[in-house]
Design a protein around this motif. Structure first.
Motif, short mmCIF file in Angstrom:
data_model
loop_
_atom_site.label_atom_id
_atom_site.label_comp_id
_atom_site.label_asym_id
_atom_site.label_seq_id
_atom_site.Cartn_x
_atom_site.Cartn_y
_atom_site.Cartn_z
N ASP A 1 -10.27 -10.44 2.73
CA ASP A 1 -11.66 -10.78 3.04
C ASP A 1 -12.08 -12.13 2.45
OD1 ASP A 1 -14.24 -10.58 3.96
OD2 ASP A 1 -14.84 -9.02 2.57
N MET A 2 -11.65 -12.43 1.26
CA MET A 2 -12.10 -13.64 0.57
C MET A 2 -11.22 -14.86 0.84
SD MET A 2 -14.89 -13.00 -1.19
CE MET A 2 -15.44 -12.16 0.26
N LEU A 3 -9.90 -14.64 1.07
CA LEU A 3 -8.99 -15.78 1.23
C LEU A 3 -8.22 -15.80 2.55
CD1 LEU A 3 -7.89 -15.59 -2.42
CD2 LEU A 3 -8.72 -17.68 -1.38
N GLY A 4 -8.30 -14.71 3.32
CA GLY A 4 -7.64 -14.70 4.62
C GLY A 4 -6.16 -14.41 4.59
N ILE A 5 -5.65 -13.87 3.50
CA ILE A 5 -4.23 -13.50 3.44
C ILE A 5 -4.06 -12.18 4.19
CG2 ILE A 5 -2.29 -12.88 1.96
CD1 ILE A 5 -3.59 -14.62 -0.23
N SER A 6 -3.21 -12.17 5.19
CA SER A 6 -2.98 -10.97 5.98
C SER A 6 -1.86 -10.16 5.34
CB SER A 6 -2.61 -11.36 7.41
OG SER A 6 -2.38 -10.21 8.18
N TYR A 7 -2.14 -8.91 5.05
CA TYR A 7 -1.15 -8.00 4.44
C TYR A 7 -0.59 -7.11 5.54
CZ TYR A 7 -2.80 -9.80 0.05
OH TYR A 7 -3.10 -10.66 -0.97
N GLU A 8 0.64 -7.42 5.95
CA GLU A 8 1.28 -6.73 7.07
C GLU A 8 1.47 -5.24 6.77
OE1 GLU A 8 4.85 -8.98 7.00
OE2 GLU A 8 4.04 -10.59 8.22
N ASN A 9 1.19 -4.41 7.76
CA ASN A 9 1.33 -2.95 7.70
C ASN A 9 0.32 -2.28 6.78
OD1 ASN A 9 3.48 -2.89 9.56
ND2 ASN A 9 4.90 -3.44 7.92
N HIS A 10 -0.75 -2.98 6.43
CA HIS A 10 -1.82 -2.34 5.68
C HIS A 10 -2.58 -1.45 6.66
CE1 HIS A 10 -5.49 -1.70 3.43
NE2 HIS A 10 -4.88 -2.18 2.36
N PRO A 11 -2.88 -0.19 6.30
CA PRO A 11 -3.48 0.72 7.28
C PRO A 11 -4.92 0.41 7.66
CG PRO A 11 -3.35 1.76 5.13
CD PRO A 11 -2.62 0.45 5.02
N PHE B 1 0.83 -1.20 0.00
CA PHE B 1 0.00 0.00 0.00
C PHE B 1 0.86 1.25 0.00
CE2 PHE B 1 -1.78 3.43 2.55
CZ PHE B 1 -2.93 3.73 1.83
N TRP B 2 1.97 1.21 0.72
CA TRP B 2 2.83 2.39 0.85
C TRP B 2 3.64 2.64 -0.41
CZ3 TRP B 2 0.88 4.95 4.61
CH2 TRP B 2 0.27 4.27 5.65
N VAL B 3 3.67 1.68 -1.33
CA VAL B 3 4.36 1.86 -2.62
C VAL B 3 3.36 2.26 -3.69
CG1 VAL B 3 5.84 0.75 -4.34
CG2 VAL B 3 6.07 0.12 -1.93
N TRP B 4 2.27 1.49 -3.80
CA TRP B 4 1.18 1.78 -4.75
C TRP B 4 -0.11 1.89 -3.95
CZ3 TRP B 4 4.58 -2.33 -6.01
CH2 TRP B 4 5.45 -2.07 -7.08
#
Length: 158
Positions: A116-126, A101-104
């Motif tokens: 939401d659909m697959l449960g992949i956690s994106y670290e440092n997403h605001p 997110f901080w890049v694009w």
């Protein structure tokens, strides 16, 4: 077969795996989750300034989950911009990938949908929270091993 971006990454000592080309000739690379954030910044500086799309899918029941990024290098006066597909595979048990997110900034809703659909956690997403399903929803609906709660298939309904 190694493409031009893969050769450039090798030249600069950046770890990845070339997955060849898709049917349209787009180079596809596999990146390890722990290397993704630094390589994303490098790709942005290299000129891949547009995140065309981000999606995720379940590779196989009980297997890995994949997060896919399509990046484009937009420059003025270019008819056919360079594109690359980045794939990141994670185990379904505690799947974590650094957020880009901080890049694009356009990754915001797309990473939230993959969460939401697959449960992949994106670290440092605001704002990593459900975007399509209610907060009370249990499970990840697009996983191949997902069983819908309170779903009863009608047998011999006629």
């Amino acid at each position: 077969m190694q493409g031009p971006l893969s050769a450039w990454l090798v030249k600069h000592g950046l770890v990845h795996r070339s997955l060849g080309f898709d049917y349209q000739g787009m180079e596809t690379l596999q990146i390890k989750p722990e290397d993704w954030h630094s390589i994303a910044v490098i790709l942005y500086v290299y000129g891949y300034n547009y995140l065309r799309s981000q999606c995720a899918y379940d590779v196989a029941p009980g297997g890995l989950l994949a997060s896919v990024y399509h990046l484009t290098r937009i420059e003025s006066g270019i008819d056919q911009p360079e594109e690359v597909c980045i794939k990141i595979y994670v185990p379904r048990k505690n799947p974590q990938i650094p957020s880009i997110f901080w890049v694009w900034k356009s990754a915001d809703f797309q990473e939230r949908e993959s969460y939401d659909m697959l449960g992949i956690s994106y670290e440092n997403h605001p704002r990593l929270k459900r975007i399509l399903m209610p907060e009370s929803w249990i499970g990840w609906p697009l996983r191949k091993d997902y069983i819908a709660p309170n779903f009863y298939e009608i047998q011999d309904a006629y």
